[in-house]
Design an enzyme around this catalytic site. Structure first.
Site, PDB file in Angstrom:
ATOM      1  N   TRP A 102     -66.411  19.650 -51.971  1.00 30.99           N
ATOM      2  CA  TRP A 102     -67.138  19.464 -50.887  1.00 30.99           C
ATOM      3  C   TRP A 102     -66.369  19.489 -49.466  1.00 30.99           C
ATOM      4  O   TRP A 102     -66.817  19.946 -48.649  1.00 30.99           O
ATOM      5  CB  TRP A 102     -67.632  17.844 -50.888  1.00 30.99           C
ATOM      6  CG  TRP A 102     -68.681  17.499 -52.093  1.00 30.99           C
ATOM      7  CD1 TRP A 102     -68.302  16.875 -53.121  1.00 30.99           C
ATOM      8  CD2 TRP A 102     -70.071  18.345 -51.964  1.00 30.99           C
ATOM      9  NE1 TRP A 102     -69.508  16.965 -53.981  1.00 30.99           N
ATOM     10  CE2 TRP A 102     -70.408  17.836 -53.397  1.00 30.99           C
ATOM     11  CE3 TRP A 102     -70.608  18.976 -51.484  1.00 30.99           C
ATOM     12  CZ2 TRP A 102     -71.757  18.016 -53.940  1.00 30.99           C
ATOM     13  CZ3 TRP A 102     -71.809  19.494 -51.731  1.00 30.99           C
ATOM     14  CH2 TRP A 102     -72.224  18.979 -53.072  1.00 30.99           C
ATOM     15  N   ASP A 172     -65.780  12.326 -45.009  1.00 26.71           N
ATOM     16  CA  ASP A 172     -67.230  12.171 -45.704  1.00 26.71           C
ATOM     17  C   ASP A 172     -66.924  11.323 -46.831  1.00 26.71           C
ATOM     18  O   ASP A 172     -66.094  11.204 -47.486  1.00 26.71           O
ATOM     19  CB  ASP A 172     -67.019  13.711 -46.669  1.00 26.71           C
ATOM     20  CG  ASP A 172     -68.412  13.990 -47.569  1.00 26.71           C
ATOM     21  OD1 ASP A 172     -69.059  12.733 -47.612  1.00 26.71           O
ATOM     22  OD2 ASP A 172     -68.596  14.874 -47.959  1.00 26.71           O
ATOM     23  N   LYS A 196     -76.324   8.396 -52.931  1.00 30.26           N
ATOM     24  CA  LYS A 196     -75.468   7.991 -53.867  1.00 30.26           C
ATOM     25  C   LYS A 196     -75.235   6.377 -54.079  1.00 30.26           C
ATOM     26  O   LYS A 196     -75.064   5.783 -54.919  1.00 30.26           O
ATOM     27  CB  LYS A 196     -74.271   8.754 -53.570  1.00 30.26           C
ATOM     28  CG  LYS A 196     -74.077  10.032 -54.513  1.00 30.26           C
ATOM     29  CD  LYS A 196     -73.455  11.057 -53.509  1.00 30.26           C
ATOM     30  CE  LYS A 196     -73.814  12.598 -54.193  1.00 30.26           C
ATOM     31  NZ  LYS A 196     -73.448  13.562 -53.351  1.00 30.26           N
TER      32      LYS A 196
HETATM   33  C1  LIG Z   1     -73.287  14.588 -52.802  1.00 28.58           C
HETATM   34  C2  LIG Z   1     -72.170  15.114 -51.826  1.00 28.58           C
HETATM   35  C3  LIG Z   1     -72.243  15.849 -50.830  1.00 28.58           C
HETATM   36  C4  LIG Z   1     -73.403  16.678 -50.715  1.00 28.58           C
HETATM   37  O1  LIG Z   1     -74.694  15.921 -50.151  1.00 28.58           O
HETATM   38  P1  LIG Z   1     -75.901  16.376 -50.043  1.00 28.58           P
HETATM   39  O2  LIG Z   1     -76.621  15.285 -49.447  1.00 28.58           O
HETATM   40  O3  LIG Z   1     -76.591  17.018 -51.509  1.00 28.58           O
HETATM   41  O4  LIG Z   1     -75.875  17.833 -48.959  1.00 28.58           O
HETATM   42  C5  LIG Z   1     -71.529  16.046 -50.083  1.00 28.58           C
HETATM   43  N1  LIG Z   1     -70.093  15.332 -49.839  1.00 28.58           N
HETATM   44  C6  LIG Z   1     -69.831  14.531 -51.033  1.00 28.58           C
HETATM   45  C7  LIG Z   1     -68.607  13.869 -51.148  1.00 28.58           C
HETATM   46  C8  LIG Z   1     -70.902  14.536 -52.051  1.00 28.58           C
HETATM   47  O5  LIG Z   1     -70.696  13.248 -52.898  1.00 28.58           O
END
Ligand SMILES: *Cc1c(COP(=O)(O)O)cnc(C)c1O
Length: 361
Positions: A102, A172, A196
């Site tokens: 990511w 993030d 999540k």
């Molecule tokens: C799942 C995830 C993403 C991507 O998210 P999407 O909503 O599918 O674009 C980005 N960063 C992290 C840390 C993630 O766990």
């Protein structure tokens, strides 16, 4: 009704109380005679839903007044472009620490718009640790410094933030938002895809310091400009109404269950149960160095791909689902977000013990 324990990395489990309330309110949301799925995003009823959701998020995360909360679409992945478009605007430079896929995607996207520099990476050991940083390597005039705070795929988390001085720290937090208290004031921008730990897919939460809004690159599409959404209180266009409603219920659930301190205590208890077993097991082992272990995502392996596959198959059969690891790590991964009850992790550990007894040579 038999609900499984769902260890998926995302979309993932939501609190049962939230799902029940949403079910109760599906046909008639609080006397409106409509479902939240059907109502106008310009209605008074929805206005209260989105305002309450924001107020509750501000309260539980203790978000300072000089930060905007934006409810956007496009997933975490759209932020990989939105961040450079909006922030890489003074010196066209940004620093990155590569702790997994990511963070790497965010780096690659930023590299299309300016000078993106990799300060450190843990790729050499399949991202099983958080690299130690030397601040002498940081770009002093970077527009921002980027990290992925919890690495969903590899199961690592930052415990000490980089000291970036006046350079805004961007993180993030897709897979650890609301899992424990976080000092928002240390960051210029935080973002999380909601699927999540917050809601269903379709909602992305951005928490951004106000002074970082309003300087997007000229060619930034209107919808990718934070100012567009900040000026319109996230109602520039139709927002992901239902996901915002569910997020609001989750924020209330957290508030009513002791807030983020209580989430942290519960998450530490769950993670400890699983890590302690992994550390004592002769069959299974965790893949992350102990000091950087995530509270949310726990990868583990047996070292034998056939045995891993057998484990995933047999655990699924007893209602412990989505334990297959990411293909880049192999083995298994248990994602144990806020909504995973302690009993779910207990059931997993009991099953692992049984599997170990049956499969040791
Ligand atoms: C799942 C995830 C993403 C991507 O998210 P999407 O909503 O599918 O674009 C980005 N960063 C992290 C840390 C993630 O766990």
């Amino acid at each position: 009704m038999a609900r499984v324990y769902n260890f998926s990395a995302g979309p993932s489990m939501l609190p049962e109380a939230v799902l029940k309330q949403a079910a109760d309110e599906m046909l008639d949301y609080q006397g409106s005679g409509q479902s939240v799925l059907e109502m106008s995003h310009r209605s008074k009823v929805f206005d209260k839903i989105i305002k309450d959701a924001e107020a509750n998020l501000r309260e539980i995360m203790n978000i300072p007044d000089n930060y905007k909360v934006l409810f956007l679409q496009g997933g975490g992945s759209t932020q990989f472009a939105m961040i450079p478009l909006n922030l890489m605007n003074k010196n066209k430079k940004a620093d990155f620490v590569i702790t997994g896929q990511w963070a790497n995607k965010a780096y690659q996207e930023a590299a299309r718009y300016g000078e993106a520099k990799i300060i450190a990476s843990s790729k050499d050991k399949t991202f099983s640790y958080i690299p130690k940083l030397d601040s002498a390597d940081f770009t002093p005039d970077a527009d921002y410094f980027y990290i992925c705070l919890n690495n969903t795929i590899y199961g690592t988390k930052w415990n000490n933030l980089p000291e970036t001085g006046d350079v805004p720290l961007v993180a993030d937090i897709s897979s650890n938002i609301l899992s424990e208290p976080i000092d928002v004031s240390k960051f210029g921008l935080l973002f999380a895809g909601a699927q999540k730990n917050v809601s269903g897919a379709g909602l992305t939460i951005v928490i951004i310091r106000e002074d970082l809004i309003g300087n997007a690159m000229d060619f930034t599409p209107t919808m990718l400009n934070y100012k567009t959404h900040a000026d319109a209180d996230s109602l520039y266009n139709t927002p992901p109404c239902y996901a915002i409603y569910i997020a609001g219920l989750v924020f209330e659930w957290i508030k009513n269950n002791g807030g983020l301190e209580a989430m942290k205590a519960a998450n530490e208890k769950k993670a400890k149960l699983l890590y302690d077993y992994l550390d004592s097991s002769k069959l299974f082992k965790g893949t992350v160095v102990p000091e950087d272990r995530s509270l949310m995502n726990v990868p583990f392996v047996t070292g034998d791909a056939d045995l891993d596959a057998k484990f995933v198959k047999e655990s699924t059969a007893v209602g412990l689902v989505n334990l297959k690891g990411h293909r880049s790590v192999g083995g298994m991964r248990a994602s144990i977000y806020n909504a995973m009850p302690y009993e779910g992790v207990e059931a997993l550990v009991e099953f692992m013990k049984k599997f170990e007894a049956e499969n040791s040579k």
